[in-house]
Design a protein around this motif. Structure first.
Motif, PDB file in Angstrom:
ATOM      1  N   HIS A  46       0.787  -1.173   0.082  1.00  0.00           N
ATOM      2  CA  HIS A  46       0.026  -0.041  -0.054  1.00  0.00           C
ATOM      3  C   HIS A  46       0.929   1.250  -0.050  1.00  0.00           C
ATOM      4  N   GLN A  47       0.228   2.331  -0.317  1.00  0.00           N
ATOM      5  CA  GLN A  47       0.939   3.843  -0.480  1.00  0.00           C
ATOM      6  C   GLN A  47       0.716   4.409   0.693  1.00  0.00           C
ATOM      7  N   LEU A  48       2.038   4.666   1.425  1.00  0.00           N
ATOM      8  CA  LEU A  48       1.742   5.560   2.714  1.00  0.00           C
ATOM      9  C   LEU A  48       2.696   6.565   2.426  1.00  0.00           C
ATOM     10  N   VAL A  49       2.145   7.797   2.405  1.00  0.00           N
ATOM     11  CA  VAL A  49       2.832   8.998   2.183  1.00  0.00           C
ATOM     12  C   VAL A  49       2.951   9.910   3.275  1.00  0.00           C
ATOM     13  N   THR A  50       4.151  10.148   3.755  1.00  0.00           N
ATOM     14  CA  THR A  50       4.531  11.069   4.890  1.00  0.00           C
ATOM     15  C   THR A  50       4.454  12.656   4.523  1.00  0.00           C
TER      16      THR A  50
END
Length: 140
Positions: A46-50
């Motif tokens: 999954h794509q987690l963006v901080t």
């Protein structure tokens, strides 16, 4: 293109270097694209963006669950039991303080699950779970 639906989650952080150390170093996530203002992470497909933000990160509340003060909002993943326990040990070794220590909920019942809560350096609450039987995730 993913063969299954994937989640995209963007979260605020106040320090990208601290986020890089935590998400890359402590959690062991692979870093993807990045800029001076954000970092993409491969979060188990999954794509987690901080995203770096200025000012206060939104205050959080709690919800009473099983006698615990569960931080709200929170996000997390469902893991296999072995991965869950390896992650818990990795967090302990890194000195991460648990909001709720790893514990077994509903022992012997259909929704039996391990769960734990902790915060990233920016204060975002994370929950990781491992169900004894993944088919029971939505059992009432």
């Amino acid at each position: 293109m993913p063969t299954r639906p994937a989640v995209h989650l963007a979260i605020p952080v106040d320090d990208l270097d601290a986020a890089r150390q935590f998400y890359g170093g402590v959690l062991g996530l692979e870093e993807g694209r990045h800029s001076d203002h954000w970092i993409d992470w491969n979060w188990h497909g999954h794509q987690l963006v901080t995203h770096a933000v200025t000012g206060d990160i939104a205050a959080q509340g709690v919800s009473e669950v099983d006698g615990h003060h569960v931080p709200v909002p929170h996000f997390g993943l469902l893991l296999q039991a072995k991965e869950f326990h390896l992650l818990a040990e990795r967090l302990r070794t890194a000195g991460v303080e648990f909001v709720i220590d790893p514990y077994l909920r509903f022992p012997g019942r259909p929704a039996e699950q391990w769960t734990m809560f902790f915060r990233d350096p920016a204060g975002n609450a994370l929950e990781f779970k491992a169900f004894a039987d993944e088919r029971q995730v939505f059992t009432r």
